[in-house]
Enzyme design. Sequence first.
Site, PDB file in Angstrom:
ATOM      1  N   LYS A   1      -2.677   5.905  -4.411  1.00 17.62           N
ATOM      2  CA  LYS A   1      -3.772   6.849  -4.143  1.00 17.62           C
ATOM      3  C   LYS A   1      -3.502   8.183  -4.839  1.00 17.62           C
ATOM      4  CE  LYS A   1      -3.715   4.755   0.445  1.00 17.62           C
ATOM      5  NZ  LYS A   1      -2.318   4.582   0.858  1.00 17.62           N
TER       6      LYS A   1
ATOM      7  N   ARG B   1      10.020  -7.256  12.633  1.00 20.86           N
ATOM      8  CA  ARG B   1       8.626  -6.837  12.881  1.00 20.86           C
ATOM      9  C   ARG B   1       7.731  -7.091  11.664  1.00 20.86           C
ATOM     10  NH1 ARG B   1      11.538  -3.121  16.046  1.00 20.86           N
ATOM     11  NH2 ARG B   1      11.593  -1.435  14.542  1.00 20.86           N
TER      12      ARG B   1
ATOM     13  N   HIS C   1      -7.560   9.805  -2.138  1.00 24.25           N
ATOM     14  CA  HIS C   1      -6.955   9.757  -0.800  1.00 24.25           C
ATOM     15  C   HIS C   1      -7.834  10.391   0.290  1.00 24.25           C
ATOM     16  CE1 HIS C   1      -2.640   9.245   0.909  1.00 24.25           C
ATOM     17  NE2 HIS C   1      -3.525   9.015   1.856  1.00 24.25           N
TER      18      HIS C   1
ATOM     19  N   TYR D   1       3.188   9.772  -0.518  1.00 22.73           N
ATOM     20  CA  TYR D   1       4.270   9.153   0.280  1.00 22.73           C
ATOM     21  C   TYR D   1       5.624   9.367  -0.388  1.00 22.73           C
ATOM     22  CZ  TYR D   1       0.314   6.561   2.358  1.00 22.73           C
ATOM     23  OH  TYR D   1      -0.881   6.208   2.939  1.00 22.73           O
TER      24      TYR D   1
ATOM     25  N   ASP E   1       0.844  -1.204   0.000  1.00 21.56           N
ATOM     26  CA  ASP E   1       0.000   0.000   0.000  1.00 21.56           C
ATOM     27  C   ASP E   1       0.873   1.246   0.000  1.00 21.56           C
ATOM     28  OD1 ASP E   1      -2.947   1.107   0.765  1.00 21.56           O
ATOM     29  OD2 ASP E   1      -1.388   2.307   1.748  1.00 21.56           O
TER      30      ASP E   1
HETATM   31  N1  LIG Z   1      -5.297   6.423   3.612  1.00 18.53           N
HETATM   32  C1  LIG Z   1      -4.758   7.197   4.524  1.00 18.53           C
HETATM   33  O1  LIG Z   1      -5.134   8.357   4.710  1.00 18.53           O
HETATM   34  C2  LIG Z   1      -3.632   6.653   5.356  1.00 18.53           C
HETATM   35  C3  LIG Z   1      -3.178   7.350   6.489  1.00 18.53           C
HETATM   36  C4  LIG Z   1      -2.165   6.802   7.247  1.00 18.53           C
HETATM   37  C5  LIG Z   1      -1.600   5.581   6.875  1.00 18.53           C
HETATM   38  N2  LIG Z   1      -2.035   4.930   5.744  1.00 18.53           N
HETATM   39  C6  LIG Z   1      -1.470   3.622   5.325  1.00 18.53           C
HETATM   40  O2  LIG Z   1      -1.529   2.736   6.445  1.00 18.53           O
HETATM   41  C7  LIG Z   1      -0.222   2.216   6.694  1.00 18.53           C
HETATM   42  C8  LIG Z   1      -0.068   1.881   8.164  1.00 18.53           C
HETATM   43  O3  LIG Z   1      -0.334   2.995   8.982  1.00 18.53           O
HETATM   44  P1  LIG Z   1       0.800   3.808   9.770  1.00 18.53           P
HETATM   45  O4  LIG Z   1       2.076   3.721   9.021  1.00 18.53           O
HETATM   46  O5  LIG Z   1       0.240   5.154  10.048  1.00 18.53           O
HETATM   47  O6  LIG Z   1       0.898   3.122  11.187  1.00 18.53           O
HETATM   48  P2  LIG Z   1       0.856   1.643  11.828  1.00 18.53           P
HETATM   49  O7  LIG Z   1       1.031   0.610  10.790  1.00 18.53           O
HETATM   50  O8  LIG Z   1      -0.327   1.600  12.709  1.00 18.53           O
HETATM   51  O9  LIG Z   1       2.121   1.693  12.791  1.00 18.53           O
HETATM   52  C9  LIG Z   1       3.430   1.808  12.290  1.00 18.53           C
HETATM   53  C10 LIG Z   1       4.365   2.007  13.463  1.00 18.53           C
HETATM   54  O10 LIG Z   1       4.370   0.836  14.293  1.00 18.53           O
HETATM   55  C11 LIG Z   1       5.688   0.312  14.369  1.00 18.53           C
HETATM   56  N3  LIG Z   1       5.555  -1.156  14.342  1.00 18.53           N
HETATM   57  C12 LIG Z   1       5.176  -1.918  13.291  1.00 18.53           C
HETATM   58  N4  LIG Z   1       5.112  -3.217  13.646  1.00 18.53           N
HETATM   59  C13 LIG Z   1       5.470  -3.278  14.950  1.00 18.53           C
HETATM   60  C14 LIG Z   1       5.601  -4.340  15.862  1.00 18.53           C
HETATM   61  N5  LIG Z   1       5.343  -5.602  15.518  1.00 18.53           N
HETATM   62  N6  LIG Z   1       5.998  -4.053  17.149  1.00 18.53           N
HETATM   63  C15 LIG Z   1       6.270  -2.769  17.503  1.00 18.53           C
HETATM   64  N7  LIG Z   1       6.158  -1.718  16.671  1.00 18.53           N
HETATM   65  C16 LIG Z   1       5.759  -1.967  15.395  1.00 18.53           C
HETATM   66  C17 LIG Z   1       6.430   0.865  13.185  1.00 18.53           C
HETATM   67  O11 LIG Z   1       7.798   1.003  13.456  1.00 18.53           O
HETATM   68  P3  LIG Z   1       8.958   0.211  12.602  1.00 18.53           P
HETATM   69  O12 LIG Z   1       8.816   0.605  11.172  1.00 18.53           O
HETATM   70  O13 LIG Z   1      10.219   0.693  13.236  1.00 18.53           O
HETATM   71  O14 LIG Z   1       8.710  -1.253  12.846  1.00 18.53           O
HETATM   72  C18 LIG Z   1       5.781   2.238  13.035  1.00 18.53           C
HETATM   73  O15 LIG Z   1       6.360   3.153  13.928  1.00 18.53           O
HETATM   74  C19 LIG Z   1       0.691   3.341   6.175  1.00 18.53           C
HETATM   75  O16 LIG Z   1       2.016   2.912   6.006  1.00 18.53           O
HETATM   76  C20 LIG Z   1      -0.014   3.702   4.897  1.00 18.53           C
HETATM   77  O17 LIG Z   1       0.272   2.745   3.890  1.00 18.53           O
HETATM   78  C21 LIG Z   1      -3.048   5.453   4.990  1.00 18.53           C
END
Ligand SMILES: NC(=O)c1ccc[n+]([C@@H]2O[C@H](COP(=O)([O-])OP(=O)(O)OC[C@H]3O[C@@H](n4cnc5c(N)ncnc54)[C@H](OP(=O)(O)O)[C@@H]3O)[C@@H](O)[C@H]2O)c1
Length: 283
Positions: free
Chosen positions: A87, A245, A120, A62, A57
């Site tokens: 997106k 992770r 988006h 990004y 994704d």
């Molecule tokens: N459509 C939208 O508006 C929108 C908005 C936000 C995000 N997104 C999408 O959703 C994806 C995920 O959301 P997000 O990046 O905001 O946050 P997330 O996936 O909820 O959390 C990511 C964070 O958690 C850490 N992490 C991951 N696995 C872990 C584990 N097993 N144990 C401990 N820490 C862990 C990561 O650090 P490390 O990398 O150091 O492991 C990072 O700091 C994004 O990458 C993007 O593709 C979309």
Amino acid sequence: MKNPTSHNDVTSCMKTIKLNNGLKIPQLGLGVWQSGNGQEAIDAIHWALAAGYRHIDTASIYKNEEAVGEAIRTADVPREDIWLTTKIWNDDIRAGRTTEALEEALARLGTDYVDLLLLHWPVDGYMAAWMALEQALAAGKVRAIGLSNFMEEHLTDIIEQGEILPAVNQIEFHPYLVQADAISYCDMHNIAITAWSPLMQGNFLKEPLFAEIGAAYGKTPAQVVLRWCLQNDIIIIPKSTNQGRIKENSEIFDFELSEDHMIAIDELEKGEHFGPDPNDFDF
Ligand SMILES: NC(=O)c1ccc[n+]([C@@H]2O[C@H](COP(=O)([O-])OP(=O)(O)OC[C@H]3O[C@@H](n4cnc5c(N)ncnc54)[C@H](OP(=O)(O)O)[C@@H]3O)[C@@H](O)[C@H]2O)c1
């Protein structure tokens, strides 16, 4: 919540969800926001594919579609086995240049199609942008089209004025924020939900319940949170750039949370956003 058809047909551990257009999307994907546009993102994608992920994704905003494209081209997995989502960014929606923005994204990704293209955010001009997505679908440049951060009033416009039902709505979803209204509206129209920030952007570590529950299954807090999403029939795209992770986040298909544990996690809901609120954002 709805009960979509699930299959074990991507790898032994990676389930898919059948979308309203008949396509099957892997329920687990790798999110690559804040993963850079170089080796860090490429390594993360290669590690994810090696662990069995078949869904990536990204988004134009990004600024890493080049690295995503390179990672897919240099992987051992054929392009057609990987579900790739990108997106259209808000400025392009407002400027009425969705078609051009898709062409630019395809060029950056180095591919002639994406599996899923999303708008988006629901900014001014989203209806015309949706028409452009419908044309891109007809032209074979995308296999499925959908939305992100669309709440009921915007979804109603798309459903009433568009020709094609969105396949997916990608919204913030995790134990502290369930967005029940948007989810039940999407369920009613058979629109699948993808959870962004399923790990609460790392804040899940502050909630002791996940470790307590995890101890009963020999699983980590992250695996408990992701499993809870899976059992709610939600597609998840956790982000990590750490090899261990990334693998940990994929080891969630070999256990099942009990009903009591599901309910205990449900009760954590408090309407807390870690990202912007679709009802109140200014970008
Ligand atoms: N459509 C939208 O508006 C929108 C908005 C936000 C995000 N997104 C999408 O959703 C994806 C995920 O959301 P997000 O990046 O905001 O946050 P997330 O996936 O909820 O959390 C990511 C964070 O958690 C850490 N992490 C991951 N696995 C872990 C584990 N097993 N144990 C401990 N820490 C862990 C990561 O650090 P490390 O990398 O150091 O492991 C990072 O700091 C994004 O990458 C993007 O593709 C979309």
